[in-house]
Motif scaffolding. Structure first.
Motif, PDB file in Angstrom:
ATOM      1  N   SER A   1       0.878  -1.128  -0.033  1.00 31.67           N
ATOM      2  CA  SER A   1      -0.185  -0.107  -0.047  1.00 31.67           C
ATOM      3  C   SER A   1       0.804   1.225   0.071  1.00 31.67           C
ATOM      4  O   SER A   1       1.872   1.154   0.735  1.00 31.67           O
TER       5      SER A   1
ATOM      6  N   ALA B   1       0.258   5.900  -0.140  1.00 37.64           N
ATOM      7  CA  ALA B   1      -0.500   7.121  -0.419  1.00 37.64           C
ATOM      8  C   ALA B   1       0.072   7.849  -1.452  1.00 37.64           C
ATOM      9  O   ALA B   1      -0.798   8.709  -2.222  1.00 37.64           O
ATOM     10  N   THR B   2       1.260   7.393  -1.853  1.00 34.72           N
ATOM     11  CA  THR B   2       1.996   8.325  -2.791  1.00 34.72           C
ATOM     12  C   THR B   2       1.725   7.854  -4.507  1.00 34.72           C
ATOM     13  O   THR B   2       1.230   8.507  -5.181  1.00 34.72           O
ATOM     14  N   SER B   3       1.877   6.365  -4.867  1.00 33.70           N
ATOM     15  CA  SER B   3       1.814   5.878  -6.087  1.00 33.70           C
ATOM     16  C   SER B   3       1.789   4.766  -6.274  1.00 33.70           C
ATOM     17  O   SER B   3       2.032   3.914  -5.231  1.00 33.70           O
ATOM     18  N   SER B   4       1.298   4.123  -7.381  1.00 38.55           N
ATOM     19  CA  SER B   4       1.287   2.576  -7.673  1.00 38.55           C
ATOM     20  C   SER B   4       2.693   2.057  -7.466  1.00 38.55           C
ATOM     21  O   SER B   4       2.693   1.171  -6.947  1.00 38.55           O
ATOM     22  N   ASP B   5       3.601   2.738  -8.106  1.00 39.07           N
ATOM     23  CA  ASP B   5       4.865   2.171  -8.014  1.00 39.07           C
ATOM     24  C   ASP B   5       5.491   2.047  -6.713  1.00 39.07           C
ATOM     25  O   ASP B   5       6.073   1.208  -6.312  1.00 39.07           O
TER      26      ASP B   5
ATOM     27  N   VAL C   1       4.502  -0.971  -4.762  1.00 44.13           N
ATOM     28  CA  VAL C   1       5.303  -2.017  -5.153  1.00 44.13           C
ATOM     29  C   VAL C   1       6.637  -2.002  -4.264  1.00 44.13           C
ATOM     30  O   VAL C   1       6.843  -2.835  -3.473  1.00 44.13           O
TER      31      VAL C   1
ATOM     32  N   HIS D   1      -5.163   5.511  -0.926  1.00 40.75           N
ATOM     33  CA  HIS D   1      -3.920   4.852  -1.122  1.00 40.75           C
ATOM     34  C   HIS D   1      -3.914   3.735  -2.300  1.00 40.75           C
ATOM     35  O   HIS D   1      -5.132   3.439  -2.372  1.00 40.75           O
ATOM     36  N   TRP D   2      -2.984   3.581  -2.715  1.00 43.35           N
ATOM     37  CA  TRP D   2      -2.848   2.611  -3.917  1.00 43.35           C
ATOM     38  C   TRP D   2      -2.722   1.184  -3.377  1.00 43.35           C
ATOM     39  O   TRP D   2      -2.045   0.965  -2.159  1.00 43.35           O
TER      40      TRP D   2
ATOM     41  N   HIS E   1      -1.722  -1.025   4.757  1.00 44.53           N
ATOM     42  CA  HIS E   1      -0.786  -1.966   5.431  1.00 44.53           C
ATOM     43  C   HIS E   1      -0.197  -2.894   4.323  1.00 44.53           C
ATOM     44  O   HIS E   1      -0.446  -2.487   3.056  1.00 44.53           O
TER      45      HIS E   1
ATOM     46  N   ASP F   1      -0.778   6.622 -13.208  1.00 42.31           N
ATOM     47  CA  ASP F   1      -1.790   7.046 -12.198  1.00 42.31           C
ATOM     48  C   ASP F   1      -2.317   8.165 -12.153  1.00 42.31           C
ATOM     49  O   ASP F   1      -3.659   8.167 -11.690  1.00 42.31           O
TER      50      ASP F   1
ATOM     51  N   TRP G   1      12.404  -1.290 -13.607  1.00 43.45           N
ATOM     52  CA  TRP G   1      11.305  -2.058 -13.840  1.00 43.45           C
ATOM     53  C   TRP G   1      11.221  -2.414 -15.270  1.00 43.45           C
ATOM     54  O   TRP G   1      11.903  -1.974 -15.999  1.00 43.45           O
TER      55      TRP G   1
END
Lengths: 70, 70, 70, 70, 70, 70, 70, 70, 70, 70, 70, 70
Positions: free
Chosen positions: A14, A16-20, A23, A56-57, B4, E20, J57
């Motif tokens: 998870s 809050a910033t980005s999907s990357d 990861v 979040h993501w 989380h 995003d 990536w």
């Protein structure tokens, strides 16, 4: 990938910033208990929404790591 | 789901009663070794047949649980 | 299905009782705003877990209904 | 499954009662023409809707049975 | 997700900035007509190319929102 | 596709003539309630059979249209 | 499969010899840490190429084993 | 579909004329050995090429028919 | 494939020797009841494990054969 | 997309920066040998891990471009 | 298919007339640069909509052709 | 895989001997026109049947190779 045996684990990260970053955080957290990680495969990307915005993501990924002794 | 890191495990539950009960029993059994389970996703539903009748249901599911410290 | 035009909507139903009941409740709720429903296709079955037990089932389904005038 | 040759057939069972019962009825019906059934795999779950309610469940499944002489 | 009925809608968001951001803009736009959005699932990521460069990202997503009164 | 927000809807069109015509009729019917349609994606093709012949084709498609104001 | 709870793990086996041998080696290696293995499902087959020839096969598989006490 | 048990068979139809005609011919041929056909689902569409042109279309379909006595 | 109507059947072959041999044995066995087989498509590869070793391979395949008279 | 014939090629782009940048770099590189690129579809997203961190990536994508003369 | 090595290419054909014609035109166009085409597999069918009507069909297909010298 | 741009091509290899050998022969043949091959992914395994026996295996695979200059 060289001639080893690998194990895959499935983690949801998870951020809050980005999907990357979701990861990145999943891999960072996994580093606490798993050694010799080699690659990750993104399985699913979601966004959790609160107050009509992305809170979040959440990215589900599979992480492959070398099994020790293989 | 809040902010989380989660881990997914894949379990096959069995039940002579119903497909839902096979899910329930898999989760119940997993509760013995995994804390903080949050959700399960049904992946595959099968029935094992004996004497031309369903002997038991077998449901493969993925269970997501919060990683401690995340 | 006879010779009409149908529309599909995607709904997630919840139920503390069973996965079938989650489907039933989704259809019941949809009946408040959609007429002439004809069939539903189960897309995904999940269980939400609280205190290490299934708190409720969540079933995503597509509902097909006849478009009026078609 | 032991060391045999199996054949898979695809059947759709119906039931006004439950999705599990639709599977049960399909297997029961198949028992009239197929011997030595061993397992079933659920392929698709649908509900047929009449008067805005589920009239019956329809479950498509594959049934595996031992080929005689194998 | 708690014990409600949700509806899923499918939206394609666009952004010249990032994939995003295409998700973010789709959710922002949907906020104008849909209340109580809860989560989004990324279905497909594309890039539209002009003059041999990415002109904008296009992300197809499903958004789940609580049905009022459920 | 240019830099807009699109919505996808899922429709099943029917036609006694051909599978292409079932798509055409679905789009034609949708034109009564949706503006600015841009593209359609065929999801599933079926034939309804009566008296051992195709009575009509049924094609499920997703239609993408520009959201006004986007 | 009889009336138990099983766990699935995902492993990638490697072999310079054959794709079957990559499966065999993954199972052999897993035997060092997992008891009561019952079946394996091949998920993905790859070949790693060096100097324009297959250097080794890599097969991703899921292994199901009986959970002790189930 | 009403409250019956159906069987699905998988057939590949061929036609030099069109993809729809390949479906039609598969159903026509199946009519010689199967009664009470109800619907067909297109699974795969191929074209066989000879002399750089389509020689015939080949469409794989599943046909559902009512099992007698169900 | 030339201009005929084909039927597909689904078979699971077993072999203690190799995954290829499981396919071979399924086809060999099917040859006892089906004429004019033309091709097979591998659908799923499994290994049955006993005493921590592969006891036999199990390969699910679809076999296509020309329907007589087509 | 207007009324042309397009060709799709499949490329894997890499980037130490972000998943979007891996797409961008793949398209940039392809621009050296392919004209008239129109769109890209993301097929798979992976991360290569070294020293327990994402080293780069890797995104597999399909690129569609207009065939000259079409 | 006989004992050769084939290459697959992916092409999108367009036609204002029909989906079959879009396949035909893609194959016709490919004939200009590829010899010994043997078969095509339809991957995706779309319709491009203008003024609320189908302007042209777009069909993505894979074409298999014999590699010379194989 | 290190930090490069790769291209994927899709090839079908044939072999009278084994499915692995069909992969090997496809790679061997591709080596005549493509440099720097790095990995292959098996996409589909088929067997061509003549006189009720496997005449040859046909395996469709994707081959990834480093693009020169990347």
């Amino acid at each position: 990938m060289s001639d080893h045996v690998y194990k895959m684990i499935e983690i949801v990260g998870s951020s809050a910033t980005s999907s990357d970053d979701a990861v990145r955080r999943a891999i960072e957290f996994a580093a606490g208990s798993v050694r010799e990680m080699r690659w990750a495969e993104v399985v699913e990307t979601r966004a959790h929404i609160e107050n009509q915005k992305i809170a979040h993501w959440q990215v589900k990924l599979k992480i492959g790591f070398t099994l020790e002794g293989s």
